[in-house]
Design an enzyme around this catalytic site. Structure first.
Site, PDB file in Angstrom:
ATOM      1  N   LYS A 153       0.842  -1.209   0.000  1.00 64.01           N
ATOM      2  CA  LYS A 153       0.000   0.000   0.000  1.00 64.01           C
ATOM      3  C   LYS A 153       0.872   1.252   0.000  1.00 64.01           C
ATOM      4  O   LYS A 153       1.463   1.616   1.007  1.00 64.01           O
ATOM      5  CB  LYS A 153      -0.912   0.033   1.241  1.00 64.01           C
ATOM      6  CG  LYS A 153      -2.048   1.020   1.039  1.00 64.01           C
ATOM      7  CD  LYS A 153      -2.536   1.708   2.278  1.00 64.01           C
ATOM      8  CE  LYS A 153      -1.817   2.949   2.663  1.00 64.01           C
ATOM      9  NZ  LYS A 153      -1.880   4.080   1.714  1.00 64.01           N
ATOM     10  N   GLU A 209       3.196   8.235  15.125  1.00 62.22           N
ATOM     11  CA  GLU A 209       1.783   8.170  15.529  1.00 62.22           C
ATOM     12  C   GLU A 209       1.070   6.988  14.860  1.00 62.22           C
ATOM     13  O   GLU A 209       0.382   6.205  15.522  1.00 62.22           O
ATOM     14  CB  GLU A 209       1.158   9.491  15.083  1.00 62.22           C
ATOM     15  CG  GLU A 209      -0.135   9.823  15.731  1.00 62.22           C
ATOM     16  CD  GLU A 209      -0.696  11.089  15.097  1.00 62.22           C
ATOM     17  OE1 GLU A 209       0.086  11.953  14.629  1.00 62.22           O
ATOM     18  OE2 GLU A 209      -1.934  11.181  15.058  1.00 62.22           O
ATOM     19  N   GLU A 228       9.502   1.514  10.862  1.00 65.53           N
ATOM     20  CA  GLU A 228      10.575   2.501  10.659  1.00 65.53           C
ATOM     21  C   GLU A 228       9.885   3.854  10.741  1.00 65.53           C
ATOM     22  O   GLU A 228       9.090   4.207   9.865  1.00 65.53           O
ATOM     23  CB  GLU A 228      11.237   2.248   9.298  1.00 65.53           C
ATOM     24  CG  GLU A 228      12.607   2.857   9.203  1.00 65.53           C
ATOM     25  CD  GLU A 228      12.548   4.267   8.669  1.00 65.53           C
ATOM     26  OE1 GLU A 228      12.542   5.193   9.511  1.00 65.53           O
ATOM     27  OE2 GLU A 228      12.500   4.448   7.462  1.00 65.53           O
ATOM     28  N   CYS A 262      13.366  10.877   7.242  1.00 68.66           N
ATOM     29  CA  CYS A 262      13.378  10.474   8.657  1.00 68.66           C
ATOM     30  C   CYS A 262      14.794  10.545   9.244  1.00 68.66           C
ATOM     31  O   CYS A 262      14.952  10.607  10.449  1.00 68.66           O
ATOM     32  CB  CYS A 262      12.784   9.082   8.811  1.00 68.66           C
ATOM     33  SG  CYS A 262      13.432   7.928   7.624  1.00 68.66           S
ATOM     34  N   GLU A 352       9.409  16.123  15.079  1.00 68.60           N
ATOM     35  CA  GLU A 352       9.898  15.959  13.708  1.00 68.60           C
ATOM     36  C   GLU A 352       9.194  16.982  12.808  1.00 68.60           C
ATOM     37  O   GLU A 352       7.979  16.947  12.660  1.00 68.60           O
ATOM     38  CB  GLU A 352       9.583  14.531  13.234  1.00 68.60           C
ATOM     39  CG  GLU A 352      10.200  14.202  11.916  1.00 68.60           C
ATOM     40  CD  GLU A 352      10.016  12.745  11.515  1.00 68.60           C
ATOM     41  OE1 GLU A 352       8.907  12.212  11.672  1.00 68.60           O
ATOM     42  OE2 GLU A 352      10.997  12.137  11.034  1.00 68.60           O
TER      43      GLU A 352
HETATM   44  P1  NDP Z   1       1.699   8.609   7.886  1.00 65.14           P
HETATM   45  O1  NDP Z   1       2.401   7.861   8.935  1.00 65.14           O
HETATM   46  O2  NDP Z   1       0.281   9.002   8.091  1.00 65.14           O
HETATM   47  O3  NDP Z   1       1.744   7.835   6.461  1.00 65.14           O
HETATM   48  C1  NDP Z   1       2.597   6.759   6.168  1.00 65.14           C
HETATM   49  C2  NDP Z   1       1.795   5.630   5.515  1.00 65.14           C
HETATM   50  O4  NDP Z   1       0.864   5.117   6.470  1.00 65.14           O
HETATM   51  C3  NDP Z   1       0.974   6.055   4.311  1.00 65.14           C
HETATM   52  O5  NDP Z   1       0.931   5.010   3.368  1.00 65.14           O
HETATM   53  C4  NDP Z   1      -0.391   6.257   4.916  1.00 65.14           C
HETATM   54  O6  NDP Z   1      -1.445   6.139   3.985  1.00 65.14           O
HETATM   55  C5  NDP Z   1      -0.444   5.136   5.917  1.00 65.14           C
HETATM   56  N1  NDP Z   1      -1.439   5.331   6.983  1.00 65.14           N
HETATM   57  C6  NDP Z   1      -1.938   6.489   7.485  1.00 65.14           C
HETATM   58  N2  NDP Z   1      -2.816   6.235   8.472  1.00 65.14           N
HETATM   59  C7  NDP Z   1      -2.891   4.903   8.580  1.00 65.14           C
HETATM   60  C8  NDP Z   1      -3.643   4.026   9.419  1.00 65.14           C
HETATM   61  N3  NDP Z   1      -4.497   4.481  10.334  1.00 65.14           N
HETATM   62  N4  NDP Z   1      -3.461   2.706   9.267  1.00 65.14           N
HETATM   63  C9  NDP Z   1      -2.592   2.221   8.348  1.00 65.14           C
HETATM   64  N5  NDP Z   1      -1.880   2.997   7.529  1.00 65.14           N
HETATM   65  C10 NDP Z   1      -2.007   4.322   7.650  1.00 65.14           C
HETATM   66  O7  NDP Z   1       2.544   9.882   7.582  1.00 65.14           O
HETATM   67  P2  NDP Z   1       2.000  11.275   7.031  1.00 65.14           P
HETATM   68  O8  NDP Z   1       1.891  11.133   5.599  1.00 65.14           O
HETATM   69  O9  NDP Z   1       0.765  11.736   7.709  1.00 65.14           O
HETATM   70  O10 NDP Z   1       3.176  12.232   7.513  1.00 65.14           O
HETATM   71  C11 NDP Z   1       3.087  12.808   8.815  1.00 65.14           C
HETATM   72  C12 NDP Z   1       4.430  12.873   9.462  1.00 65.14           C
HETATM   73  O11 NDP Z   1       4.931  11.560   9.601  1.00 65.14           O
HETATM   74  C13 NDP Z   1       5.484  13.592   8.657  1.00 65.14           C
HETATM   75  O12 NDP Z   1       5.382  14.966   8.812  1.00 65.14           O
HETATM   76  C14 NDP Z   1       6.715  12.995   9.269  1.00 65.14           C
HETATM   77  O13 NDP Z   1       6.983  13.640  10.480  1.00 65.14           O
HETATM   78  C15 NDP Z   1       6.325  11.564   9.534  1.00 65.14           C
HETATM   79  N6  NDP Z   1       6.749  10.638   8.439  1.00 65.14           N
HETATM   80  C16 NDP Z   1       7.845   9.888   8.635  1.00 65.14           C
HETATM   81  C17 NDP Z   1       8.298   9.091   7.613  1.00 65.14           C
HETATM   82  C18 NDP Z   1       9.516   8.263   7.746  1.00 65.14           C
HETATM   83  O14 NDP Z   1      10.203   8.030   6.742  1.00 65.14           O
HETATM   84  N7  NDP Z   1       9.801   7.731   8.910  1.00 65.14           N
HETATM   85  C19 NDP Z   1       7.621   9.026   6.319  1.00 65.14           C
HETATM   86  C20 NDP Z   1       6.429   9.822   6.248  1.00 65.14           C
HETATM   87  C21 NDP Z   1       6.037  10.591   7.288  1.00 65.14           C
HETATM   88  P3  NDP Z   1      -2.097   7.402   3.239  1.00 65.14           P
HETATM   89  O15 NDP Z   1      -1.075   8.443   3.115  1.00 65.14           O
HETATM   90  O16 NDP Z   1      -2.510   6.836   1.951  1.00 65.14           O
HETATM   91  O17 NDP Z   1      -3.260   7.800   4.062  1.00 65.14           O
END
Ligand code: NDP
Length: 449
Positions: A153, A209, A228, A262, A352
């Site tokens: 996904k 989160e 991660e 990250c 972050e």
């Molecule tokens: P998310 O953690 O929300 O998104 C990461 C993935 O998780 C996406 O594919 C998203 O899907 C999916 N997702 C979101 N909610 C759920 C859920 N309830 N159950 C299962 N999967 C879920 O990151 P954000 O895009 O909201 O980014 C927010 C913050 O997260 C950033 O500002 C950054 O601080 C951090 N982040 C860290 C990353 C890293 O590399 N460690 C990568 C991305 C974000 P979809 O987007 O399709 O809803």
């Protein structure tokens, strides 16, 4: 429901896709489940050959994949090419790993004990928008090598490279149903995968989160998880470092990928005795970061991924920063390179930001540097700049972080373990280390009496 995919540099639509819901997620899991017995039984040499062919196809389609990634994420094209190059290397590495991940025999009384590494079954891969193809490959490579089938996904904002990778898997000869790409909302299909009884494991990269939601959701079925998550890494500059070199490198360790990384060294800890000099060098070096059109070969930083994300990033900066760079005019989710001076208690140093904002923080001595660097819930990455080798090793051992570099800001290599301490995650990706997270260890005792 249709999903409109935007180019963050122009705000223009680049694709319209059908969004999957829970029914489509169930169908994808069912496909992956039905192909699992045949895929897991493919002879190791044949599975390796298929992965090798996938790696070669990624190389042959590198330019197209890099352009997809650049347009969908707003990444500079030169960086996108490097990332797709790594995708190919990852598949090459795991093609070579298929038949090298063996078990052991253990001396026991009355017979022989032997261990086997069995695949898990259907694994759910949930990946973010910052390095979509790269992070997908870090999970796909070991998952396929170990004989699992997959539901991948991608993030809603950036599904295009995952869809193309799915096509290349088929072109490589990986049977239909082994890799299933599911475009849909995380809170709907992502959550559904996490709770699905036929999904054996979730490999997740994203926010801390949502990482918590993955752990919580996985509890119902005691699902395996690797996570991660976020970071707030420290770039520690000692007074005996090559300050010019450290300052020249520092902007790219936090402004690369527009800070949406990250591993971003978003806390720059500088020994007080060289603080003013380093800050001057840092500002000068940051002035040189070329921000603009991602399709321009010389661009070093593009826009942020979305309007909503730009608002989040902006919310971290109040007042006049020490330095604010230039951004292009007109459309695009641009945010300038920004340097602020901070204390480690400020919000900017604790959360972050995931944008091009660096917080510079002074420290007194080695013990103070270690205390401040470790004073965070995260522990993903970081750097130490010093000419004293013993100090470098002492501090490297003292920092609570999964990846640390000395006189360098690199974090990720195909062959080395990548992952976090503390709330930055669970498990390790890449190298041979990832393989153990895509298998169960089985012990078989054979009586000889
Ligand atoms: P998310 O953690 O929300 O998104 C990461 C993935 O998780 C996406 O594919 C998203 O899907 C999916 N997702 C979101 N909610 C759920 C859920 N309830 N159950 C299962 N999967 C879920 O990151 P954000 O895009 O909201 O980014 C927010 C913050 O997260 C950033 O500002 C950054 O601080 C951090 N982040 C860290 C990353 C890293 O590399 N460690 C990568 C991305 C974000 P979809 O987007 O399709 O809803």
């Amino acid at each position: 429901m249709t999903l409109t995919v935007l180019n963050p540099a122009t705000e223009e639509p680049i694709a319209e896709l059908e969004q999957a819901g829970t029914e489509e997620a169930d169908a994808a899991v069912a496909r992956a489940k039905s192909t699992y017995p045949a895929w897991s039984a493919v002879a190791p040499a044949d599975r390796a050959r298929l992965l090798r062919r996938l790696a070669t196809l990624v190389e042959e389609n590198l330019e197209e994949l890099a352009r997809i990634e650049s347009q969908n994420v707003g990444k500079p094209i030169s960086g996108a090419r490097g990332e797709i190059g790594m995708v190919a290397q990852v598949f090459h590495f795991y093609a070579g790993a298929v038949d090298k991940h063996g078990g052991e025999t253990i001396p026991v009384a009355g017979g022989v004990a032997a261990t086997f590494r069995e695949p898990l079954g259907v694994v759910g891969l949930i990946v973010p928008w910052n390095f979509p193809a790269n992070i997908a490959s870090w999970k796909l490579g070991p998952a396929l090598a170990c004989g699992n089938t997959i539901v991948l996904k991608p993030a809603e904002l950036t599904p295009l490279s995952a869809l193309r990778l799915g096509e290349l898997c088929l072109e490589a000869g990986i049977p239909e149903g082994v890799v299933n790409v599911l475009v849909g909302k995380g809170s709907v299909v992502g959550q559904h995968l996490i709770e699905h009884p036929d999904v054996a494991k979730i490999a997740f990269t994203g926010s801390t989160e949502v990482g918590r939601l993955v752990m919580r959701g996985a509890a119902g079925t005691i699902k395996r998880v690797t996570l991660e998550l976020g970071g707030k890494s420290a770039n520690v500059i000692f007074e005996d470092a090559d300050l010019e070199q450290a300052a020249a490198a520092a902007p790219y360790s936090v402004f690369d990928n527009a800070g949406q990384d990250c591993c971003a060294r978003s806390r720059i800890l500088v020994q007080r005795s060289v603080y003013d000099r380093f800050l001057g060098l840092l500002v000068d070096a940051t002035r040189g970061v070329k921000v603009g059109d991602p399709s321009d070969e010389s661009t070093e930083m593009g826009p942020l991924v979305s309007a909503a994300h730009r608002e989040t990033v902006a919310s971290f900066v109040d007042g006049e920063p020490t330095y604010r760079g230039e951004i292009p005019e007109g459309a695009g989710y641009w945010y300038p390179c920004t340097i602020v001076e901070a204390s480690n208690d400020d919000r900017i140093a604790r959360e972050e930001v995931f944008g091009p904002v660096a917080a510079v923080i002074p420290f007194e001595d080695e013990a103070d540097a270690i205390r401040i660097a470790n004073d965070t819930v995260y522990g993903l990455s970081g750097s130490i700049w010093t000419r004293d080798g013993a100090r470098a090793l002492r501090v490297a051992r003292a920092l609570e972080t999964g990846n640390i570099s000395v006189n360098s800001n690199s974090s990720v290599r195909v062959t080395t373990p990548f992952g976090g301490f503390k709330q930055s995650g669970i498990g390790r990706e890449l190298g041979p280390f990832a393989l153990e997270h895509y298998t169960e260890l089985k012990n078989v005792f054979i009586s000889t009496v």
